[in-house]
Design a protein around this motif. Structure first.
Motif, PDB file in Angstrom:
ATOM      1  N   PRO A 186       1.424  -1.053  -0.065  1.00  0.00           N
ATOM      2  CA  PRO A 186       0.140   0.035  -0.492  1.00  0.00           C
ATOM      3  C   PRO A 186       1.291   1.040  -0.011  1.00  0.00           C
ATOM      4  O   PRO A 186       0.467   2.470   0.134  1.00  0.00           O
ATOM      5  CB  PRO A 186      -0.535  -0.127   1.203  1.00  0.00           C
ATOM      6  N   LEU A 187       2.413   1.259  -0.030  1.00  0.00           N
ATOM      7  CA  LEU A 187       2.687   2.077  -0.125  1.00  0.00           C
ATOM      8  C   LEU A 187       3.570   2.530  -1.038  1.00  0.00           C
ATOM      9  O   LEU A 187       4.658   3.671  -1.651  1.00  0.00           O
ATOM     10  CB  LEU A 187       4.072   2.109   1.049  1.00  0.00           C
ATOM     11  N   GLY A 192       8.256  10.552  -4.729  1.00  0.00           N
ATOM     12  CA  GLY A 192       9.715  10.226  -4.194  1.00  0.00           C
ATOM     13  C   GLY A 192      10.403  10.599  -2.796  1.00  0.00           C
ATOM     14  O   GLY A 192      11.136  10.354  -2.409  1.00  0.00           O
ATOM     15  N   SER A 193       9.890  11.918  -2.837  1.00  0.00           N
ATOM     16  CA  SER A 193      10.921  13.002  -1.554  1.00  0.00           C
ATOM     17  C   SER A 193       9.623  11.942  -0.244  1.00  0.00           C
ATOM     18  O   SER A 193      10.373  12.117   0.094  1.00  0.00           O
ATOM     19  CB  SER A 193      10.052  14.238  -2.062  1.00  0.00           C
ATOM     20  N   THR A 194       8.548  11.572  -0.459  1.00  0.00           N
ATOM     21  CA  THR A 194       7.989  11.249   1.068  1.00  0.00           C
ATOM     22  C   THR A 194       8.536   9.938   1.043  1.00  0.00           C
ATOM     23  O   THR A 194       9.193   9.962   2.405  1.00  0.00           O
ATOM     24  CB  THR A 194       6.282  11.327   0.674  1.00  0.00           C
ATOM     25  N   ARG A 195       9.110   9.490   0.074  1.00  0.00           N
ATOM     26  CA  ARG A 195       9.066   7.830   0.284  1.00  0.00           C
ATOM     27  C   ARG A 195      10.939   8.029   0.770  1.00  0.00           C
ATOM     28  O   ARG A 195      11.053   7.365   1.581  1.00  0.00           O
ATOM     29  CB  ARG A 195       9.557   7.586  -0.607  1.00  0.00           C
ATOM     30  N   ALA A 197      12.361  10.629   2.008  1.00  0.00           N
ATOM     31  CA  ALA A 197      11.767  10.860   4.329  1.00  0.00           C
ATOM     32  C   ALA A 197      11.585  10.334   4.394  1.00  0.00           C
ATOM     33  O   ALA A 197      12.296   9.911   6.271  1.00  0.00           O
ATOM     34  CB  ALA A 197      10.804  12.183   3.606  1.00  0.00           C
ATOM     35  N   LEU A 198      10.903   8.982   4.652  1.00  0.00           N
ATOM     36  CA  LEU A 198      10.709   8.421   5.827  1.00  0.00           C
ATOM     37  C   LEU A 198      11.327   7.068   5.778  1.00  0.00           C
ATOM     38  O   LEU A 198      11.526   6.525   6.878  1.00  0.00           O
ATOM     39  CB  LEU A 198       9.124   7.596   5.335  1.00  0.00           C
ATOM     40  N   ALA A 199      12.272   7.206   4.277  1.00  0.00           N
ATOM     41  CA  ALA A 199      13.730   5.673   4.610  1.00  0.00           C
ATOM     42  C   ALA A 199      14.461   6.962   5.480  1.00  0.00           C
ATOM     43  O   ALA A 199      15.155   5.426   6.538  1.00  0.00           O
ATOM     44  CB  ALA A 199      13.800   6.280   3.419  1.00  0.00           C
ATOM     45  N   VAL A 200      14.745   7.748   5.118  1.00  0.00           N
ATOM     46  CA  VAL A 200      15.812   8.407   6.750  1.00  0.00           C
ATOM     47  C   VAL A 200      15.172   8.229   7.906  1.00  0.00           C
ATOM     48  O   VAL A 200      15.881   7.528   8.864  1.00  0.00           O
ATOM     49  CB  VAL A 200      15.928  10.426   6.135  1.00  0.00           C
ATOM     50  N   ARG A 201      13.773   8.502   8.185  1.00  0.00           N
ATOM     51  CA  ARG A 201      13.361   8.771   9.573  1.00  0.00           C
ATOM     52  C   ARG A 201      13.561   6.913   9.883  1.00  0.00           C
ATOM     53  O   ARG A 201      13.651   6.530  10.925  1.00  0.00           O
ATOM     54  CB  ARG A 201      11.446   8.540   9.698  1.00  0.00           C
ATOM     55  N   LEU A 202      13.587   6.332   8.968  1.00  0.00           N
ATOM     56  CA  LEU A 202      13.033   4.537   9.095  1.00  0.00           C
ATOM     57  C   LEU A 202      14.351   4.030   9.729  1.00  0.00           C
ATOM     58  O   LEU A 202      14.709   3.387  10.623  1.00  0.00           O
ATOM     59  CB  LEU A 202      12.700   3.291   8.224  1.00  0.00           C
ATOM     60  N   LEU A 203      15.382   4.649   8.702  1.00  0.00           N
ATOM     61  CA  LEU A 203      16.811   4.061   8.971  1.00  0.00           C
ATOM     62  C   LEU A 203      17.445   4.952  11.205  1.00  0.00           C
ATOM     63  O   LEU A 203      17.863   4.004  11.467  1.00  0.00           O
ATOM     64  CB  LEU A 203      17.762   4.686   8.196  1.00  0.00           C
ATOM     65  N   HIS A 204      16.987   6.031  10.927  1.00  0.00           N
ATOM     66  CA  HIS A 204      16.753   6.436  12.494  1.00  0.00           C
ATOM     67  C   HIS A 204      16.524   5.694  12.967  1.00  0.00           C
ATOM     68  O   HIS A 204      16.953   5.404  14.867  1.00  0.00           O
ATOM     69  CB  HIS A 204      16.408   8.392  12.519  1.00  0.00           C
TER      70      HIS A 204
END
Length: 210
Positions: A186-187, A192-195, A197-204
């Motif tokens: 569902p994602l 691209g920009s939202t994905r 940004a979420l990737a950075v937060r996920l890795l943190h």
């Protein structure tokens, strides 16, 4: 069609390369032994001397796809370390190695979805996680790169030794889940920009949670 002549090991490598080519866009379902022999320009009978079934070829192609993933992860680790400079503290370098593993993994998943699907689809356990055929240029597989980054965190005092067991499975699960949701869940329609940004937060989140 003119048939090619290969030495023993070269034919095996040619068939795996043909399988990788087949899998690049759609994934492992597209790897067909007869089509691989056609692309390698060899007789099917020659191919069966190396791969007795399609399943065996798909397994080897999956190893090769993992090696491509490992190379992407290594490249991202180098970029992360380069941003720090040569005088960075061990703790910062260890965290950069872990970021490189995660961001390289996600980037590969989204730029090479067929290979990403192929890399792990056929494996039921971690028995092949250290196989030489799945290693990148520096001789480490994707799981070994993750394990090495986590070990570096322990050595740098950033991860308590008691929390190290199981940390690789947990970190991998979080990153792989996000990658898969962005590919076929569902994602998938995230811009691209939202994905990113979420990737950075996920890795943190992974770094803080392990």
């Amino acid at each position: 069609m003119k048939r090619s002549t290969y030495r023993h090991g070269d034919l095996r490598r040619a068939l795996i390369a043909a399988g990788l080519e087949l899998a690049r866009e759609p994934g492992p379902e597209a790897v067909v032994l007869r089509e691989a022999t056609r692309r390698a320009a060899v007789a099917p009978s020659a191919a069966y001397r190396h791969f007795a079934s399609r399943d065996i070829l798909v397994h080897e192609v999956s190893m090769a796809a993992q090696a491509r993933l490992a190379a992407a992860m290594e490249d991202q680790q180098r970029r992360e370390l380069a941003r720090l400079g040569p005088d960075a503290a061990p703790a910062a370098r260890a965290r950069a190695l872990l970021r490189g593993v995660g961001s390289g993994y996600l980037s590969f998943a989204w730029t090479e979805p067929g290979w990403f699907r192929t890399a792990f689809r056929v494996h039921r356990d971690l028995a092949s996680s250290g196989a030489a055929g799945a290693a990148g240029p520096r001789g480490r597989t994707p799981y070994q790169l993750l394990s090495g980054a986590l070990d570096a965190l322990v050595e740098a005092g950033q991860l308590p030794p008691g929390r190290r067991p199981g940390a690789g499975v947990l970190a991998w699960s979080g990153v792989h889940g996000f990658a898969t949701l962005g590919l076929e869940g569902p994602l998938r329609d995230l811009d691209g920009s939202t994905r990113a940004a979420l990737a950075v937060r996920l890795l943190h989140m992974v770094e803080a949670g392990i």
